[in-house]
Design a protein around this motif. Structure first.
Motif, PDB file in Angstrom:
ATOM      1  N   HIS B 206       0.717  -1.278  -0.221  1.00 35.23           N
ATOM      2  CA  HIS B 206       0.435  -0.009   0.180  1.00 35.23           C
ATOM      3  C   HIS B 206       0.655   0.557  -0.196  1.00 35.23           C
ATOM      4  O   HIS B 206       0.559   2.360  -0.726  1.00 35.23           O
ATOM      5  CB  HIS B 206      -0.778  -0.137   1.239  1.00 35.23           C
ATOM      6  N   LEU B 226       0.822  -0.675  11.676  1.00 32.41           N
ATOM      7  CA  LEU B 226      -0.170  -0.576  11.168  1.00 32.41           C
ATOM      8  C   LEU B 226      -0.377  -1.935  10.466  1.00 32.41           C
ATOM      9  O   LEU B 226      -1.454  -1.940   9.683  1.00 32.41           O
ATOM     10  CB  LEU B 226       0.295   0.755   9.938  1.00 32.41           C
ATOM     11  N   GLU B 229      -3.915  -3.617   8.721  1.00 36.80           N
ATOM     12  CA  GLU B 229      -5.165  -3.612   7.602  1.00 36.80           C
ATOM     13  C   GLU B 229      -3.549  -2.334   6.429  1.00 36.80           C
ATOM     14  O   GLU B 229      -4.315  -1.758   5.358  1.00 36.80           O
ATOM     15  CB  GLU B 229      -4.996  -1.862   8.491  1.00 36.80           C
ATOM     16  N   VAL B 230      -2.977  -2.214   6.785  1.00 34.04           N
ATOM     17  CA  VAL B 230      -1.467  -1.557   5.743  1.00 34.04           C
ATOM     18  C   VAL B 230      -0.483  -1.735   5.530  1.00 34.04           C
ATOM     19  O   VAL B 230       0.233  -2.382   6.733  1.00 34.04           O
ATOM     20  CB  VAL B 230      -1.258   0.103   6.372  1.00 34.04           C
ATOM     21  N   ARG B 322       0.036   7.214   7.557  1.00 33.07           N
ATOM     22  CA  ARG B 322      -1.392   7.090   7.441  1.00 33.07           C
ATOM     23  C   ARG B 322      -2.317   8.349   6.663  1.00 33.07           C
ATOM     24  O   ARG B 322      -3.887   8.501   5.825  1.00 33.07           O
ATOM     25  CB  ARG B 322      -2.241   8.024   9.200  1.00 33.07           C
TER      26      ARG B 322
END
Lengths: 322, 327
Positions: B206, B226, B229-230, B322
């Motif tokens: 990502h 993270l 999710e990331v 983020r």
């Protein structure tokens, strides 16, 4: 000082005459608008640069600076390569990368190139001397600094390190009375530059920089001492910069009386008088040498001016060693 | 040689020095306080004089211009000196000898200057303005130098070997906060890490974090926090000059989102060059502005709250990721 062998005295003259001839030619070229960038005047420095270069053995290393044309010549750098460098050509020592005498190093001739930040080349030459100690080689490194650069921190750092390392190292200060436009008394509160050595535990000598034989004898003795493990020597050679700092500089700030005083002691003419008075050479010989030097320099100019400019496509070449 | 050993970052540096000194009699180390039993301010050279003698482990006076210049002269004569500048902050005292003399020599007259400067850099260890700096940008901006910055014990050794064998002046920024806090596997013998090749420290889909030195550890911490999710890809540059543009661009094209992080102050730092280059080269692939994380444009302050305010860490990298992902 013991008299030098006759052949050596005659040789010293040849290299001084060649240096003077090339310097005169450079001044002429620039006045005619044929120069590139600037060129640094040599007049007054011929005895020091020639004698110090001659006093070294072929395996010794020398790092000359911008008023040491004679030293480059003595060490085997050809007038053609030097002239092409002055004119920024691809055939010059630095292939157009650096100008005039800057950067004219060639390790095959045991010559280390200098940079404008004087005397940053001094510790580099010292490092060469330290490498000789490291490898137990009987070799010596010599470099030149000016009265101006003897004020810089790196001069003192280097002299200190040379003393601690007892390096086979000889430093010649060419005290030519001026750092660009600034006279000695505005640069330092001493008259005797050789005293700079004692604070570092280095031996020193002071010589008449316009007496080529005296310079030779003194440098030769310092080189021999260094080679035998006796450590570094600082030699102050006193002379006068007879022209401006560089070709653009008329040096109007120099009193005429001072120039007249030194003009009467021109290092080349002094030596010619010495040779003729000893009966070693005659006027006809001197004229022949002068003519030969003119031919060599004319050939160098012809070579340089007909040489190619560096190819702009090569501008990024050589930044890194393979 | 396939065997590996676990050691700290600073032990890996010492292992690298010892490996090269055993292999090549032209390699020597020099610097302030590095000799004898003392073995340097950080003990990187401890034990070397006992093995190799004072000729090859040379204590120098406090004269950086002279001894770096001397190393250049030694290099011209074919030796391979490794200079310790004690703290990277002090490298400025030898600036002319590095950027004016050594860096320009090969271009001007084709003579190689094979030396390495070991520069103990970086802060976070409450050492104040003059024992915490990251001055790598000065040298990345200088033609003729190579600059490396290992982030792991394996690279601390591998890049040192490569730097010593390189025929150019190489500045090797070692990270003080990693010295004894980071342990890792280090290959035995002489396995050099090639200069100019980055490492993917952690793969992800990502977003890419491009960093080096101690910030690699911080970036991996941020990435772990993270996940899943990331998916954060962390590039450990290892070499700042030359940069591994292929690895940088491939990752930027893959993730489309880029954060560049370093502990040095952000203004005109190495990250600025990388961000500009990615912005120009991989523009069509980017889904968000490139975000830079770096120190503030102030001298490195001493007091812990101030230094923490100055110096980026995992939290700052997390925030940057983020923001980039949310764009």
């Amino acid at each position: 000082m013991t008299r030098l062998p006759d052949d050596l005295s005659i040789d010293l003259h040849y290299w001084m005459r060649l240096t003077r001839t090339m310097d005169d030619q450079l001044v002429t070229l620039w006045k005619q608008g044929r120069g590139v960038g600037t060129t640094f005047n040599q007049r007054g420095h011929e005895a020091i640069s020639v004698a110090a270069g001659m006093a070294l053995a072929p395996d010794d290393v020398v790092a000359p600076m911008h008023r040491d044309l004679g030293c480059y010549l003595v060490r085997g750098m050809t007038p053609r390569r030097l002239m092409a460098n002055q004119l920024g050509r691809a055939t010059g020592v630095t292939r157009g990368r650096d100008g005039n005498l800057h950067g004219c190093g060639d390790l095959s001739l045991n010559l280390i190139g200098f940079i404008s930040h004087l005397p940053q080349t001094m510790p580099v030459a010292l490092g060469a001397a330290m490498s000789f100690s490291y490898r137990s080689e009987p070799r010596v490194a010599l470099t030149f600094v000016g009265d101006g650069s003897s004020c810089a921190g790196v001069f003192h750092e280097s002299l200190n390190l040379a003393a601690v390392q007892r390096a086979p190292f000889v430093v010649v200060i060419e005290n030519n009375q001026y750092a660009y436009s600034t006279p000695l008394h505005q640069q330092m509160a001493i008259d005797d530059l050789a005293v700079r050595a004692s604070g570092h535990g280095v031996e020193s000598r002071t010589v008449d920089g316009n007496d080529v034989e005296e310079v030779y004898g003194t440098v030769e003795a310092a080189v021999a001492k260094a080679r035998e493990g006796g450590g570094p020597t600082l030699i102050e050679a006193r002379t006068m910069r007879m022209l401006g700092h560089a070709i653009h500089d008329g040096a109007e700030y120099v009193p005429q009386a001072l120039l007249d005083e030194w003009e009467a002691r021109d290092p080349l003419l002094l030596h010619e008088e010495k040779l003729t008075s000893r009966g070693l050479v005659d006027r006809e010989y001197l004229a022949r040498v002068a003519e030969k030097c003119r031919e060599i320099v004319a050939d160098a100019v012809e070579f340089a001016e007909s040489s190619e400019w560096p190819d702009p496509g090569t501008v990024t070449d050589g930044v890194y060693a393979a | 040689m396939d065997s590996t050993r676990t050691m700290t970052y600073i032990e890996a540096i010492r292992d690298g020095l010892r490996t090269e000194m055993r292999r090549d009699p032209d390699v020597l180390v020099m610097g302030e306080d590095i000799g004898g039993e003392f073995g340097g301010a950080f003990k990187a050279t401890k034990g070397l004089e006992a093995e190799f003698g004072p000729r090859r482990v040379m204590n120098t006076p406090m004269t950086e211009l002279a001894f770096i210049g001397a190393a250049t002269g030694m290099g011209l004569m074919g030796l391979r000196p490794v200079i310790e500048v004690q703290f990277a902050d002090f490298i400025s005292t030898g600036f002319d000898s590095i950027v004016q003399y050594a860096a320009t020599t090969h271009y001007r007259w084709q003579a190689a200057v094979p030396w390495v400067i070991r520069a103990p850099a970086d802060g976070g260890i409450r050492s104040g303005p003059f024992h915490s700096q990251n001055p790598e940008a000065w040298f990345v901006h200088t033609p003729g130098l190579k600059v490396v910055a290992p982030a792991t014990p394996a690279d601390a050794k591998g890049l040192l070997l490569a730097a010593i064998r390189d025929n150019n002046p190489v500045i090797y920024f070692e990270s003080k906060p990693l010295y004894r806090s980071l342990r890792g596997e280090v290959p035995a013998g002489d396995r050099a890490t090639p200069i100019g090749r980055a490492r993917i420290a952690r793969e992800g889909q990502h977003v890419t974090v491009i960093t080096y030195g101690e910030m690699v550890r911080q970036a991996v911490l941020a990435a772990d926090g993270l996940a899943p999710e990331v998916g954060v890809e962390v590039i450990d540059l290892r070499s700042l000059k030359p940069l591994d543009r292929d690895t940088i661009m491939a990752s930027a094209r893959k993730t489309g989102r880029v954060v560049v992080a370093h502990a040095a102050n952000r203004l005109a730092g190495v990250g600025a060059e990388i961000a500009a280059d990615v912005g120009q080269t991989a523009f069509e692939y980017l889904d968000a502005p490139i975000c830079r994380v770096g120190g503030l444009d102030v001298p490195v302050p001493f007091s812990p709250p101030l230094e923490d305010a100055y110096r980026p860490g995992a939290d700052d990298i997390t925030a940057a990721i983020r923001e980039t992902v949310a764009y």
